[in-house]
Design a protein around this motif. Sequence first.
Motif, PDB file in Angstrom:
ATOM      1  N   ALA A   1       0.835  -1.206   0.000  1.00  0.00           N
ATOM      2  CA  ALA A   1       0.000   0.000   0.000  1.00  0.00           C
ATOM      3  C   ALA A   1       0.869   1.256   0.000  1.00  0.00           C
ATOM      4  CB  ALA A   1      -0.928  -0.003   1.214  1.00  0.00           C
ATOM      5  N   GLY A   2       1.936   1.233   0.787  1.00  0.00           N
ATOM      6  CA  GLY A   2       2.834   2.392   0.862  1.00  0.00           C
ATOM      7  C   GLY A   2       3.505   2.664  -0.469  1.00  0.00           C
ATOM      8  N   ALA A   3       4.017   1.592  -1.104  1.00  0.00           N
ATOM      9  CA  ALA A   3       4.712   1.741  -2.383  1.00  0.00           C
ATOM     10  C   ALA A   3       3.754   2.266  -3.450  1.00  0.00           C
ATOM     11  CB  ALA A   3       5.309   0.403  -2.810  1.00  0.00           C
ATOM     12  N   LYS A   4       2.497   1.812  -3.373  1.00  0.00           N
ATOM     13  CA  LYS A   4       1.505   2.239  -4.352  1.00  0.00           C
ATOM     14  C   LYS A   4       1.248   3.743  -4.199  1.00  0.00           C
ATOM     15  CE  LYS A   4      -3.135   0.952  -5.878  1.00  0.00           C
ATOM     16  NZ  LYS A   4      -4.150   1.634  -5.069  1.00  0.00           N
ATOM     17  N   ALA A   5       1.099   4.176  -2.943  1.00  0.00           N
ATOM     18  CA  ALA A   5       0.854   5.606  -2.694  1.00  0.00           C
ATOM     19  C   ALA A   5       2.039   6.448  -3.173  1.00  0.00           C
ATOM     20  CB  ALA A   5       0.602   5.838  -1.204  1.00  0.00           C
ATOM     21  N   LEU A   6       3.254   5.941  -2.936  1.00  0.00           N
ATOM     22  CA  LEU A   6       4.451   6.664  -3.369  1.00  0.00           C
ATOM     23  C   LEU A   6       4.517   6.735  -4.901  1.00  0.00           C
ATOM     24  CD1 LEU A   6       7.227   7.962  -3.099  1.00  0.00           C
ATOM     25  CD2 LEU A   6       8.187   5.749  -2.512  1.00  0.00           C
ATOM     26  N   ALA A   7       4.281   5.592  -5.568  1.00  0.00           N
ATOM     27  CA  ALA A   7       4.346   5.562  -7.036  1.00  0.00           C
ATOM     28  C   ALA A   7       3.302   6.503  -7.644  1.00  0.00           C
ATOM     29  CB  ALA A   7       4.136   4.131  -7.535  1.00  0.00           C
ATOM     30  N   GLU A   8       2.109   6.542  -7.013  1.00  0.00           N
ATOM     31  CA  GLU A   8       1.041   7.402  -7.542  1.00  0.00           C
ATOM     32  C   GLU A   8       1.352   8.890  -7.374  1.00  0.00           C
ATOM     33  OE1 GLU A   8      -2.674   4.282  -6.919  1.00  0.00           O
ATOM     34  OE2 GLU A   8      -2.422   5.978  -5.534  1.00  0.00           O
ATOM     35  N   ALA A   9       2.179   9.185  -6.340  1.00  0.00           N
ATOM     36  CA  ALA A   9       2.477  10.598  -6.073  1.00  0.00           C
ATOM     37  C   ALA A   9       3.632  11.114  -6.940  1.00  0.00           C
ATOM     38  CB  ALA A   9       2.815  10.772  -4.595  1.00  0.00           C
ATOM     39  N   LEU A  10       4.324  10.221  -7.658  1.00  0.00           N
ATOM     40  CA  LEU A  10       5.491  10.660  -8.440  1.00  0.00           C
ATOM     41  C   LEU A  10       5.132  11.601  -9.590  1.00  0.00           C
ATOM     42  CD1 LEU A  10       7.759   7.464  -8.505  1.00  0.00           C
ATOM     43  CD2 LEU A  10       7.975   9.490  -7.064  1.00  0.00           C
ATOM     44  N   PRO A  11       4.137  11.242 -10.452  1.00  0.00           N
ATOM     45  CA  PRO A  11       3.865  12.116 -11.614  1.00  0.00           C
ATOM     46  C   PRO A  11       3.551  13.558 -11.233  1.00  0.00           C
ATOM     47  CG  PRO A  11       2.695  10.038 -11.828  1.00  0.00           C
ATOM     48  CD  PRO A  11       3.281  10.062 -10.455  1.00  0.00           C
ATOM     49  N   GLU A  12       2.755  13.751 -10.158  1.00  0.00           N
ATOM     50  CA  GLU A  12       2.376  15.119  -9.785  1.00  0.00           C
ATOM     51  C   GLU A  12       3.584  15.913  -9.282  1.00  0.00           C
ATOM     52  OE1 GLU A  12       0.248  14.365  -5.507  1.00  0.00           O
ATOM     53  OE2 GLU A  12      -0.350  13.112  -7.195  1.00  0.00           O
ATOM     54  N   ASN A  13       4.692  15.215  -8.978  1.00  0.00           N
ATOM     55  CA  ASN A  13       5.917  15.905  -8.578  1.00  0.00           C
ATOM     56  C   ASN A  13       6.933  15.930  -9.715  1.00  0.00           C
ATOM     57  OD1 ASN A  13       5.702  16.657  -5.611  1.00  0.00           O
ATOM     58  ND2 ASN A  13       5.016  14.530  -5.587  1.00  0.00           N
ATOM     59  N   GLY A  14       6.479  15.583 -10.923  1.00  0.00           N
ATOM     60  CA  GLY A  14       7.356  15.606 -12.096  1.00  0.00           C
ATOM     61  C   GLY A  14       8.427  14.535 -12.082  1.00  0.00           C
ATOM     62  N   ALA A  15       8.164  13.446 -11.357  1.00  0.00           N
ATOM     63  CA  ALA A  15       9.163  12.381 -11.255  1.00  0.00           C
ATOM     64  C   ALA A  15       8.662  11.112 -11.942  1.00  0.00           C
ATOM     65  CB  ALA A  15       9.465  12.096  -9.788  1.00  0.00           C
ATOM     66  N   THR A  16       9.593  10.203 -12.265  1.00  0.00           N
ATOM     67  CA  THR A  16       9.215   8.955 -12.925  1.00  0.00           C
ATOM     68  C   THR A  16       9.708   7.759 -12.117  1.00  0.00           C
ATOM     69  OG1 THR A  16      11.251   9.001 -14.204  1.00  0.00           O
ATOM     70  CG2 THR A  16       9.285   9.905 -15.267  1.00  0.00           C
ATOM     71  N   LEU A  17       9.097   6.612 -12.394  1.00  0.00           N
ATOM     72  CA  LEU A  17       9.435   5.380 -11.686  1.00  0.00           C
ATOM     73  C   LEU A  17      10.378   4.546 -12.552  1.00  0.00           C
ATOM     74  CD1 LEU A  17       8.789   3.675  -9.170  1.00  0.00           C
ATOM     75  CD2 LEU A  17       6.926   2.646 -10.451  1.00  0.00           C
ATOM     76  N   ALA A  18      11.609   4.317 -12.053  1.00  0.00           N
ATOM     77  CA  ALA A  18      12.567   3.511 -12.811  1.00  0.00           C
ATOM     78  C   ALA A  18      12.493   2.050 -12.394  1.00  0.00           C
ATOM     79  CB  ALA A  18      13.985   4.035 -12.582  1.00  0.00           C
ATOM     80  N   LEU A  19      12.113   1.811 -11.135  1.00  0.00           N
ATOM     81  CA  LEU A  19      12.074   0.435 -10.635  1.00  0.00           C
ATOM     82  C   LEU A  19      11.072   0.321  -9.497  1.00  0.00           C
ATOM     83  CD1 LEU A  19      13.539  -2.469 -10.427  1.00  0.00           C
ATOM     84  CD2 LEU A  19      14.841  -1.422  -8.586  1.00  0.00           C
ATOM     85  N   ASP A  20      10.185  -0.682  -9.565  1.00  0.00           N
ATOM     86  CA  ASP A  20       9.284  -0.990  -8.462  1.00  0.00           C
ATOM     87  C   ASP A  20       9.610  -2.415  -8.043  1.00  0.00           C
ATOM     88  OD1 ASP A  20       7.300  -1.587  -6.709  1.00  0.00           O
ATOM     89  OD2 ASP A  20       5.635  -1.022  -8.011  1.00  0.00           O
ATOM     90  N   GLN A  21      10.345  -2.568  -6.933  1.00  0.00           N
ATOM     91  CA  GLN A  21      10.876  -3.875  -6.562  1.00  0.00           C
ATOM     92  C   GLN A  21      10.337  -4.348  -5.221  1.00  0.00           C
ATOM     93  OE1 GLN A  21      13.455  -6.029  -8.342  1.00  0.00           O
ATOM     94  NE2 GLN A  21      12.012  -7.102  -7.026  1.00  0.00           N
ATOM     95  N   GLY A  22       9.482  -5.375  -5.252  1.00  0.00           N
ATOM     96  CA  GLY A  22       8.991  -5.955  -4.002  1.00  0.00           C
ATOM     97  C   GLY A  22       9.946  -7.033  -3.501  1.00  0.00           C
ATOM     98  N   TYR A  23       9.876  -7.358  -2.218  1.00  0.00           N
ATOM     99  CA  TYR A  23      10.643  -8.486  -1.666  1.00  0.00           C
ATOM    100  C   TYR A  23       9.773  -9.128  -0.590  1.00  0.00           C
ATOM    101  CZ  TYR A  23      11.248  -5.788   2.541  1.00  0.00           C
ATOM    102  OH  TYR A  23      10.966  -5.089   3.677  1.00  0.00           O
ATOM    103  N   ALA A  24      10.013 -10.411  -0.313  1.00  0.00           N
ATOM    104  CA  ALA A  24       9.251 -11.097   0.732  1.00  0.00           C
ATOM    105  C   ALA A  24       9.910 -10.848   2.085  1.00  0.00           C
ATOM    106  CB  ALA A  24       9.199 -12.592   0.431  1.00  0.00           C
ATOM    107  N   ASN A  25       9.095 -10.647   3.129  1.00  0.00           N
ATOM    108  CA  ASN A  25       9.645 -10.420   4.479  1.00  0.00           C
ATOM    109  C   ASN A  25      10.584 -11.541   4.896  1.00  0.00           C
ATOM    110  OD1 ASN A  25       8.337  -8.014   4.951  1.00  0.00           O
ATOM    111  ND2 ASN A  25       6.552  -8.978   5.898  1.00  0.00           N
ATOM    112  N   GLN A  26      11.506 -11.226   5.795  1.00  0.00           N
ATOM    113  CA  GLN A  26      12.468 -12.177   6.359  1.00  0.00           C
ATOM    114  C   GLN A  26      13.363 -12.785   5.276  1.00  0.00           C
ATOM    115  OE1 GLN A  26      12.326 -12.109   9.574  1.00  0.00           O
ATOM    116  NE2 GLN A  26      10.275 -12.348  10.386  1.00  0.00           N
TER     117      GLN A  26
END
Lengths: 291, 385
Positions: free
Chosen positions: B183-208
């Motif tokens: 959820a956090g990563a999604k909110a961050l990615a969605e906020a990038l365009p309005e700040n004139g920024a782009t997403l180069a990598l969206d990388q998830g990982y499993a806990n532990q």
Amino acid sequence: MDLALQLLFTGIGIGSVYALVALGFVLIFRATNVVNFAQGEFSMVAAFLMVVFAVKLDLPYGLSFLVALAGMALLGALFNLAVYYPLRHRTYLPVIISTIGASILMANGMLALHGPEPEVLSGWFETPGFLLGPVYFDSQYLLIIAVTALLVALQYWFFEHTLLGKKLQATSQDKEMASLLGIPVAAMIMITFVYSAVIGGIAGILVAPVLFVSIHMGATIALKAFAATIIGGFGDVTGAIIGGLALGVIETFGAAYVSVPYKDGFAFLVLIAFLIFRPQGIFGERVAEKA
Amino acid sequence: MLVITRRGIAAGLAATVAAPAIIRSAWAQAGTIKIGMVVPVTGAAAESGSFAQTGARIAVEQVNKAGGVLGKQLELVFEDDQTTNPGAVLAFSKLASQPDIVAFLGSIRSTQNHAMAPDMLKAGKPVGFGGTDPNLTKLGNPWLFRFRPNDSYSGKVIAQYGAKELGKKKWAIVHSTDAFGTAGAKALAEALPENGATLALDQGYANQSQDFTPVVLAVRQSGADVLGTYFTFETDLGIFARQLRQLGVTIPWVGSPSIVNISALKLAGPALHGTYGVADYAEDSSEASKSFGKAYRDVRKVAPDNQSSWTYDAVIVFALAMNKAGTTEPNKVRDAILAIRGHKGAEGEYNFDKNGDGLHGYNIVKNDKGEIKFDKRIDFTPQLG
């Protein structure tokens, strides 16, 4: 190419950790024909003992290491008396359940004694690592690889070339026959548990500077080590080592080139494939009663 | 799962024996106005529960010194939630059964507030809480008031700080694949365009995870010039931070609150130096935060954190609202809370929106060689109603 070399080093490093814990599985399996599901907790307890001696009491690192391992030897003996010995004449199932219970007890006991906060343990060497060309060599991983290699050699020599080792093997193959031949079976099994606890302890203390010391550290490593043991062939030392290294390398490359979130998935896909197509593992013999 | 322990039964017996005494003392203090507080006294969060109690007590002391509420002294009634959801539900129902309690403080944990929410609706009195799941104020429950910024703001703050303040436009996001991280990563990615920024990598990982080499190499190869992260466990964060530095990645890094928590600082050490994080309480962020910090240090001798700042703010705001409403009648107190504008609390400036969210921004703090220093406050204009 640079990328692949870096991944290969990390894969072998993490694979050595699995291999080291797998050695403990193999030893106890050879002596008692059961899987000790508390093997990972041996690593966790040893790492916490090391934190107590080296960090809290500020003893020299080498001395702390020896004291922690002495503690592990004691724990191994207690483990044998409390968890295995009372059930030794039963089938393997009650013993396995007993080791699972012991693993839960050890994890929660440590939680009650210490609390949930993870701890830091510094590595054996001052320098954390060095760059050689494009590849970064973590000094602790190098140590882990070296110690694993040494312990494997030692274990091979011990089982194949010493009388005690042969007595242990005989005990593992047929307890009744061994006891008829005058081998003190109970003592042999006691030695196995003590040695396994110590070797699990060494693994825990070696990985602690890399993975930190936490209540859950044992469980996460032990699961992979268990998979490594099956891939290698239960009861075979070389198999456990090859299995552990293969697992480390496969999951690291799988994560890098296919998917990071499914990293653990690769390890278990390999495990499932082995269970279906070669249940005896790479080096295991097809012995029906051990399956 | 309901766990009946010997200690639990003993505590229950003790409570039963002590009840007449409590009732008598309540009788003696009939002239007080009571706020009930659900708080962990036993269980894993017992320590942070004691911080929460201290924050609320400091507020009560200040309110009473300034003349109390409606001419009466304010009083707190604590009930142990045992750090479990069933414990919280039981604790809340015990408090709700006391008719002279006029408002409540819930939990800092979203999951416990979700568990108590149906009973909170039935109780029909204002409840202040600290959980940050955005959904909690969208349940259609008019009695819930949040005293910490919700999670939808952290992504916006990270994006704005990285893009506008640090001037970095090409982002790599590394996040846990659990509910919080996704959820956090999604909110961050969605906020990038309005700040004139782009997403180069969206990388998830499993806990532990035991190793982050593939993740670090992916960040390095993505060509990103700034890193945003949502880590759930400090051990994962520590391993990642170390490997990131070992493999030579030095781009600026703005992380979710776990990057500045005490465990993470201890585990990762120098690997986190120079990083930025979002924090809902930062002592140097305002005069109100500083003065709360001082009052707290006088009592506990250590620095406060968000465990105590939100309970402090909640008690002060409730007292303010009741004094403004001129009554403790729940509906009027509710209206008075919703009408609060520009109240300067320890956590920031409170402007309640129609959902009951009081705060709409975060502080950005910097890890300066292991010391957490306040850098900037970023607030968003909420839709007030």
